[in-house]
Design a protein around this motif. Structure first.
Motif, mmCIF file in Angstrom:
data_model
loop_
_atom_site.group_PDB
_atom_site.id
_atom_site.type_symbol
_atom_site.label_atom_id
_atom_site.label_comp_id
_atom_site.label_asym_id
_atom_site.label_seq_id
_atom_site.Cartn_x
_atom_site.Cartn_y
_atom_site.Cartn_z
ATOM 1 N N MET A 16 0.221 0.343 -11.196
ATOM 2 C CA MET A 16 -0.010 -0.935 -11.871
ATOM 3 C C MET A 16 0.261 -2.096 -10.914
ATOM 4 S SD MET A 16 -0.538 -2.802 -14.626
ATOM 5 C CE MET A 16 -0.062 -4.329 -15.444
ATOM 6 N N GLY A 17 -0.613 -3.076 -10.913
ATOM 7 C CA GLY A 17 -0.435 -4.229 -10.048
ATOM 8 C C GLY A 17 -1.242 -4.138 -8.777
ATOM 9 N N TRP A 18 -1.862 -2.963 -8.524
ATOM 10 C CA TRP A 18 -2.716 -2.841 -7.350
ATOM 11 C C TRP A 18 -3.889 -3.808 -7.467
ATOM 12 C CZ3 TRP A 18 -2.036 -1.593 -2.694
ATOM 13 C CH2 TRP A 18 -3.118 -1.377 -1.850
ATOM 14 N N ALA A 29 0.833 -1.202 0.000
ATOM 15 C CA ALA A 29 0.000 0.000 0.000
ATOM 16 C C ALA A 29 0.873 1.259 0.000
ATOM 17 C CB ALA A 29 -0.927 -0.011 1.204
ATOM 18 N N ARG A 30 1.973 1.231 0.745
ATOM 19 C CA ARG A 30 2.888 2.378 0.759
ATOM 20 C C ARG A 30 3.492 2.596 -0.623
ATOM 21 N NH1 ARG A 30 4.604 -0.081 5.797
ATOM 22 N NH2 ARG A 30 3.905 1.176 7.588
ATOM 23 N N GLU A 31 3.872 1.507 -1.288
ATOM 24 C CA GLU A 31 4.457 1.621 -2.627
ATOM 25 C C GLU A 31 3.434 2.175 -3.623
ATOM 26 O OE1 GLU A 31 5.842 -2.277 -3.526
ATOM 27 O OE2 GLU A 31 7.491 -2.215 -2.068
ATOM 28 N N ALA A 32 2.186 1.720 -3.501
ATOM 29 C CA ALA A 32 1.144 2.217 -4.400
ATOM 30 C C ALA A 32 0.931 3.709 -4.199
ATOM 31 C CB ALA A 32 -0.148 1.451 -4.164
ATOM 32 N N THR A 34 -14.106 -1.615 0.867
ATOM 33 C CA THR A 34 -12.981 -1.047 0.127
ATOM 34 C C THR A 34 -12.168 -0.082 0.970
ATOM 35 O OG1 THR A 34 -12.411 0.066 -1.959
ATOM 36 C CG2 THR A 34 -14.261 0.959 -0.730
ATOM 37 N N GLY A 35 -10.937 0.147 0.514
ATOM 38 C CA GLY A 35 -10.131 1.248 1.021
ATOM 39 C C GLY A 35 -10.256 2.468 0.135
ATOM 40 N N GLY A 36 -10.957 2.327 -0.975
ATOM 41 C CA GLY A 36 -11.187 3.454 -1.875
ATOM 42 C C GLY A 36 -10.124 3.585 -2.938
ATOM 43 N N VAL A 37 -9.743 4.807 -3.233
ATOM 44 C CA VAL A 37 -8.812 5.136 -4.308
ATOM 45 C C VAL A 37 -7.470 5.537 -3.697
ATOM 46 C CG1 VAL A 37 -8.386 6.654 -6.273
ATOM 47 C CG2 VAL A 37 -10.714 5.894 -5.762
ATOM 48 N N ALA A 88 3.170 5.902 -3.087
ATOM 49 C CA ALA A 88 4.336 6.599 -3.623
ATOM 50 C C ALA A 88 4.236 6.748 -5.143
ATOM 51 C CB ALA A 88 5.611 5.856 -3.244
ATOM 52 N N THR A 89 3.774 5.688 -5.810
ATOM 53 C CA THR A 89 3.599 5.739 -7.261
ATOM 54 C C THR A 89 2.542 6.757 -7.647
ATOM 55 O OG1 THR A 89 4.243 3.412 -7.491
ATOM 56 C CG2 THR A 89 2.984 4.384 -9.302
ATOM 57 N N ALA A 90 1.410 6.759 -6.926
ATOM 58 C CA ALA A 90 0.327 7.687 -7.227
ATOM 59 C C ALA A 90 0.751 9.130 -6.990
ATOM 60 C CB ALA A 90 -0.889 7.344 -6.386
ATOM 61 N N ARG A 91 1.554 9.380 -5.977
ATOM 62 C CA ARG A 91 2.017 10.744 -5.699
ATOM 63 C C ARG A 91 2.922 11.273 -6.801
ATOM 64 N NH1 ARG A 91 3.289 10.131 0.817
ATOM 65 N NH2 ARG A 91 1.220 10.808 1.552
ATOM 66 N N GLN A 92 3.520 10.359 -7.561
ATOM 67 C CA GLN A 92 4.364 10.750 -8.689
ATOM 68 C C GLN A 92 3.547 10.972 -9.955
ATOM 69 O OE1 GLN A 92 7.226 7.588 -8.899
ATOM 70 N NE2 GLN A 92 8.205 8.135 -6.954
#
Length: 304
Positions: free
Chosen positions: A169-171, A155-158, A193-196, A160-164
């Motif tokens: 991908m892969g979520w 979740a942390r990696e996802a 859900t945890g949402g978006v 970080a990717t979204a903030r960029q």
């Protein structure tokens, strides 16, 4: 180029459970693992039905299994908002009396679907939000686990990717859900859900909204949706699919038409699962993947 709409269906017979693990774009090499997770959850729900439990009990049990599986965007391991925290949305509904319960923007609890079930059983209100949802949960005996217990490295990696500015991908997908038909012919649906990823604080999607993310009516069908929550809300996709079944369409055709309408009317993507009163199940998606599984007395199936 948009993804083709993929649909599938079958006949459950006397009773059965169908689950989804979220519409999205899971990496191809991970999709089988997500389907296996869905199958484990559907089997857990089916065991409830085999022991004489209700459709409502079965969807709660299946949804809890998915919430506890860190592969999925719900419960433990759910995605993080812009502050790096987990905020859950969930709802559950039964089709006989149309009772429902839901929570949104709930922080610090591992199984929001069971808190939504407690709201349904309590019966005073349908939807509890934010600190009010947490207060209700504590009053009903649910013990907070804290943010850190819910956050995974994936979740942390996802985030970080979204903030960029990139799509992670892969979520796992956007949501988990379950629908069930029990031996008494009763239907139920649940969504969590945890949402978006990187959502604004306070954002609420379709998952806790009855008629958008979840719907069950014994006279029509049971539906759980996943995908672009704002689109699901605008078009009330869960209720739309149920009304197609009320009009005589089998579950597969009902969800396919609803997902087509979602894309054609406002350009949103997503997926849905459903069971109609005759025991047919169906699923449809307009995304690259949507893990799912179905279990019934005589068999099971799964895919992505």
């Amino acid at each position: 180029m948009s993804e083709p709409i993929v649909s599938q269906g079958g006949l459950l017979g006397r009773f059965g459970v169908v689950v989804h693990g979220g519409a999205g774009n899971v990496k191809p090499e991970r999709r089988a693992k997500h389907a296996e997770g869905c199958l484990r959850a559907a089997r857990a729900g089916l065991e409830v039905l085999r022991q004489g439990g209700s459709a409502l009990d079965a969807v709660e049990r299946a949804a809890r299994a998915l919430e506890d599986d860190t592969l999925f965007n719900a419960g433990t391991g759910a995605c993080l908002d812009e502050e790096g925290r987990v905020a859950h949305d969930a709802s559950i509904m039964e089709g006989k009396g149309l009772a429902a319960g839901a929570v949104c923007d709930l922080r610090g609890f591992a199984n929001p679907i069971s808190i939504a079930r407690a709201a349904l059983d309590d019966g005073r209100h349908v939807l509890y939000a934010s600190e009010g949802a947490a207060r209700f949960a504590r009053a009903r005996g649910f013990v907070p686990v804290g943010d850190e217990a819910l956050v995974t490295e994936a979740a942390r990696e996802a985030l970080a990717t979204a903030r960029q500015g990139a799509m992670p991908m892969g979520w796992a997908g956007n949501t988990i859900g379950a629908v069930a038909l029990d031996g008494h012919g009763l239907l139920a649906a649940a969504t969590s859900t945890g949402g978006v990823v990187n959502k604004r604080v306070g954002r609420v999607g379709d998952s806790p909204i009855i008629g958008a993310g979840t719907y069950a009516d014994d006279e029509a069908g049971a539906v759980s949706t996943t995908g672009h929550g704002e689109g699901m809300i605008r078009l009330c996709i869960a209720r739309t699919a149920a009304e197609h079944m009320r009009g005589g369409l089998a579950a597969e055709e009902a969800v396919r038409r609803s997902i087509e309408h979602l894309r054609g009317r406002i350009g949103s993507t997503g997926g849905a699962i459903a069971i109609d009163p005759r025991g047919h199940y169906g699923l449809s998606r307009s995304t690259a993947s949507m893990s799912w599984a179905a279990t019934w007395a005589e068999g099971e199936a799964s895919g992505f």
